[in-house]
Structures are given as C-alpha cells and as structure tokens.
Write a protein that holds these residues in place. Structure first.
Motif, PDB file in Angstrom:
ATOM      1  N   PRO A 167       0.817  -1.222   0.000  1.00  0.00           N
ATOM      2  CA  PRO A 167       0.000   0.000   0.000  1.00  0.00           C
ATOM      3  C   PRO A 167       0.846   1.265   0.000  1.00  0.00           C
ATOM      4  CG  PRO A 167      -0.844  -1.577   1.586  1.00  0.00           C
ATOM      5  CD  PRO A 167       0.478  -2.117   1.115  1.00  0.00           C
ATOM      6  N   ARG A 168       0.249   2.312  -0.518  1.00  0.00           N
ATOM      7  CA  ARG A 168       0.924   3.615  -0.498  1.00  0.00           C
ATOM      8  C   ARG A 168       1.165   4.061   0.938  1.00  0.00           C
ATOM      9  NH1 ARG A 168      -1.836   7.075  -5.436  1.00  0.00           N
ATOM     10  NH2 ARG A 168      -1.900   5.356  -6.934  1.00  0.00           N
ATOM     11  N   ARG A 169       2.082   4.962   1.112  1.00  0.00           N
ATOM     12  CA  ARG A 169       2.490   5.402   2.434  1.00  0.00           C
ATOM     13  C   ARG A 169       1.432   6.286   3.075  1.00  0.00           C
ATOM     14  NH1 ARG A 169       7.436   3.922   3.208  1.00  0.00           N
ATOM     15  NH2 ARG A 169       7.792   5.337   4.954  1.00  0.00           N
ATOM     16  N   ARG A 170       1.274   6.140   4.387  1.00  0.00           N
ATOM     17  CA  ARG A 170       0.318   6.969   5.106  1.00  0.00           C
ATOM     18  C   ARG A 170       0.714   8.436   5.033  1.00  0.00           C
ATOM     19  NH1 ARG A 170      -0.091   3.011  10.348  1.00  0.00           N
ATOM     20  NH2 ARG A 170      -1.725   1.616   9.566  1.00  0.00           N
ATOM     21  N   GLY A 179      14.176   9.371 -11.323  1.00  0.00           N
ATOM     22  CA  GLY A 179      14.810   8.060 -11.389  1.00  0.00           C
ATOM     23  C   GLY A 179      14.489   7.164 -10.220  1.00  0.00           C
ATOM     24  N   ALA A 180      13.667   7.642  -9.277  1.00  0.00           N
ATOM     25  CA  ALA A 180      13.279   6.816  -8.134  1.00  0.00           C
ATOM     26  C   ALA A 180      12.333   5.712  -8.594  1.00  0.00           C
ATOM     27  CB  ALA A 180      12.610   7.664  -7.056  1.00  0.00           C
ATOM     28  N   VAL A 181      12.656   4.480  -8.243  1.00  0.00           N
ATOM     29  CA  VAL A 181      11.839   3.313  -8.604  1.00  0.00           C
ATOM     30  C   VAL A 181      10.999   2.958  -7.388  1.00  0.00           C
ATOM     31  CG1 VAL A 181      11.884   0.902  -9.349  1.00  0.00           C
ATOM     32  CG2 VAL A 181      13.617   2.505 -10.196  1.00  0.00           C
ATOM     33  N   SER A 182       9.665   2.955  -7.560  1.00  0.00           N
ATOM     34  CA  SER A 182       8.783   2.840  -6.405  1.00  0.00           C
ATOM     35  C   SER A 182       7.653   1.852  -6.642  1.00  0.00           C
ATOM     36  CB  SER A 182       8.191   4.215  -6.057  1.00  0.00           C
ATOM     37  OG  SER A 182       9.205   5.173  -5.839  1.00  0.00           O
ATOM     38  N   ILE A 183       7.035   1.426  -5.535  1.00  0.00           N
ATOM     39  CA  ILE A 183       5.859   0.568  -5.551  1.00  0.00           C
ATOM     40  C   ILE A 183       4.738   1.294  -4.819  1.00  0.00           C
ATOM     41  CG2 ILE A 183       4.836  -1.553  -4.625  1.00  0.00           C
ATOM     42  CD1 ILE A 183       7.524  -2.922  -5.012  1.00  0.00           C
ATOM     43  N   GLY A 184       3.568   1.332  -5.443  1.00  0.00           N
ATOM     44  CA  GLY A 184       2.382   1.919  -4.827  1.00  0.00           C
ATOM     45  C   GLY A 184       1.189   1.022  -5.086  1.00  0.00           C
ATOM     46  N   GLY A 185       0.751   0.270  -4.087  1.00  0.00           N
ATOM     47  CA  GLY A 185      -0.325  -0.679  -4.308  1.00  0.00           C
ATOM     48  C   GLY A 185       0.133  -1.794  -5.227  1.00  0.00           C
ATOM     49  N   PHE A 186      -0.642  -2.036  -6.304  1.00  0.00           N
ATOM     50  CA  PHE A 186      -0.328  -3.103  -7.248  1.00  0.00           C
ATOM     51  C   PHE A 186       0.453  -2.583  -8.455  1.00  0.00           C
ATOM     52  CE2 PHE A 186      -3.870  -4.751  -4.828  1.00  0.00           C
ATOM     53  CZ  PHE A 186      -3.501  -6.070  -4.619  1.00  0.00           C
ATOM     54  N   GLN A 187       1.005  -1.374  -8.346  1.00  0.00           N
ATOM     55  CA  GLN A 187       1.737  -0.783  -9.447  1.00  0.00           C
ATOM     56  C   GLN A 187       3.175  -0.466  -9.059  1.00  0.00           C
ATOM     57  OE1 GLN A 187      -1.778   2.197 -10.191  1.00  0.00           O
ATOM     58  NE2 GLN A 187      -0.393   2.288 -11.949  1.00  0.00           N
ATOM     59  N   GLY A 198       3.718   9.415  -2.624  1.00  0.00           N
ATOM     60  CA  GLY A 198       3.197   8.580  -1.560  1.00  0.00           C
ATOM     61  C   GLY A 198       3.550   7.119  -1.758  1.00  0.00           C
ATOM     62  N   TRP A 199       4.402   6.826  -2.736  1.00  0.00           N
ATOM     63  CA  TRP A 199       4.782   5.443  -3.025  1.00  0.00           C
ATOM     64  C   TRP A 199       6.021   5.058  -2.220  1.00  0.00           C
ATOM     65  CZ3 TRP A 199       3.837   3.500  -8.669  1.00  0.00           C
ATOM     66  CH2 TRP A 199       2.525   3.834  -9.050  1.00  0.00           C
ATOM     67  N   ASN A 200       6.348   3.775  -2.258  1.00  0.00           N
ATOM     68  CA  ASN A 200       7.489   3.239  -1.505  1.00  0.00           C
ATOM     69  C   ASN A 200       8.681   3.100  -2.447  1.00  0.00           C
ATOM     70  OD1 ASN A 200       5.964   2.380   1.096  1.00  0.00           O
ATOM     71  ND2 ASN A 200       4.751   1.484  -0.564  1.00  0.00           N
ATOM     72  N   THR A 201       9.689   3.922  -2.254  1.00  0.00           N
ATOM     73  CA  THR A 201      10.856   3.929  -3.127  1.00  0.00           C
ATOM     74  C   THR A 201      11.803   2.803  -2.740  1.00  0.00           C
ATOM     75  OG1 THR A 201      10.670   6.309  -3.466  1.00  0.00           O
ATOM     76  CG2 THR A 201      12.793   5.301  -3.983  1.00  0.00           C
TER      77      THR A 201
END
Length: 235
Positions: A167-170, A179-187, A198-201
């Motif tokens: 999940p995205r960050r609170r 250039g930051a590679v991140s995860i947000g939910g299923f993307q 708000g994504w996780n880098t």
C-alpha cells in the motif's frame, strides 16, 4: 509499526457493479470515461487505445487523453446533449477491439536499496519476503507502458507481481529524485523528475525519462515496455 497503511484503498463506491463503463462530467467541456471495475489489464488498456483513435476523429473532440484504463475527452465547446454523447461513447467502447502497439523494450539498470531505495525495508515488512525475493520478483517482468501522466515523462506500468504489492504510504514523502523506482499498491513506476510521492521507493536508476531539449522530449510512449536490470543490491 510499518509506515505504510495496513490495507489497500477500498473499491470506489461510485463505480458500477456491472460491466458498464463509468462516464462522468469534468466541468462543462470534458468527460472522463472509465472502464468497469478496478482491474488494470493490458487487454482493457489496448481497447482504450482503440477508443482514443476513434474519438479523436469526432469533430467536436478537441483532445483525447488516455490514462490507466480511462480516457478524458475535451470538447471545443460544451456538449448540448450529454446523454446522447454518453450513449455514443458506450457504443464506441462496445465496438472497440484491442489495438496492439509494437514498441521498444527499454532496459533500466536499477540499484535496489541503500540511499536510493529508503523504503525497501517497509516493503519487506509488509510482504514478509526477503530483499532478494522482492528484487527478483520486481525485476522479472517486462512492464508494458499503459499511459503517460502525473508529470512529464512519467509512465504508468502494468504487470507487477502481486506478491510484492505494498500500500501507499500513510504520510507522503515531500520529495523524491528523478529516477526513483517505487511501488504503490499493485503498481510500480519510475519518477521522471523530482517531486512529492506517496509510493514506496525501493531503488533508483540514472535513466532520464524527460528532457525538453530532446526530440521527442519523453523517452517512452504507450506500447513501449520497461525491463528492470539489477545493477546492485544494497542491504
């Protein structure tokens, strides 16, 4: 406690339960067409590309902007009969066959973890997978570019392994570098320029996605694809 939220965002209450698309007004001169449900599939996105090519030929349409399983239509003047326009869009969607765009596959070298991946530990905590498992599953797919948006050069990607969804960050981060590679939910995605997120880098790349001096200024287009190549893992 991990700083990411405990669960993904709930389904939108305004989305219909049937297969009918949602068509909503955006001011007086625009409509937003959204496919039914929340599943982001390449098949539906290919139909969005087809619908885009169709509506671009309508004389009243000033601009058609495809997004992730949605399409925004901007009109030269406010439409007089909204319901007739909605029905015309529904019929065009029903007739839309997938458009397959044969683009390039661009390989991105990524350094996972370390200063460039400050939230990798949070993804580990949420998924209960090891760093090696996360890196392996993140770098395995070839990610199709569904659409461009958010900021110049940014690519919305499909195809991430659901086992590393986080999940995205609170509390959003005020600025992440380009250039930051991140995860947000299923993307997953790569920031094309510095800005809040708000994504996780989980890593970083030196690839430049947007350069106004370049022609074209954006590196990728819908139909292209990204492959992440593991350059280094910092634990």
């Amino acid at each position: 406690m991990s700083p990411v939220s405990a669960a993904a965002a709930p389904p939108r209450a305004d989305l219909p339960a049937t297969d009918a698309p949602l068509i909503s007004l955006l001011g007086s001169r625009a409509l937003l067409f959204e496919t039914a449900g929340q599943a982001m599939t390449l098949h539906d996105q290919q139909r969005i590309w087809s619908l885009t090519h169709e509506v671009e030929r309508w004389p009243e349409v000033l601009e058609a902007v495809p997004g992730m399983n949605n399409l925004m239509l901007v009109f030269a003047r406010p439409p007089q009969d909204i319901e007739a326009l909605r029905e015309r869009l529904r019929q065009a969607w029903a007739a839309a066959a997938p458009t397959v765009l044969q683009g390039r596959v661009v390989e991105l070298p990524v350094v996972y973890g370390g200063e460039g991946g400050p939230h990798l530990a949070d993804v580990v905590a949420h998924t209960r997978l090891s760093i090696d498992e996360i890196v392996e599953r993140h770098s395995a797919p070839v990610y199709p570019v569904y659409a461009l948006g958010s900021h110049p050069g940014y690519c919305y990607l499909g195809g991430m392994d659901e086992r590393i969804a986080t999940p995205r960050r609170r509390q959003p981060v005020l600025s992440i570098p380009g250039g930051a590679v991140s995860i947000g939910g299923f993307q997953t995605g790569v920031s094309a320029s510095a800005g809040p997120s708000g994504w996780n880098t989980i890593g970083c790349t030196d690839m430049v996605f947007f350069d106004p001096r370049r022609e074209p200024p954006v590196l990728l287009q819908p139909g292209d694809a990204i492959r992440f190549r593991v350059e280094k893992v910092i634990r």
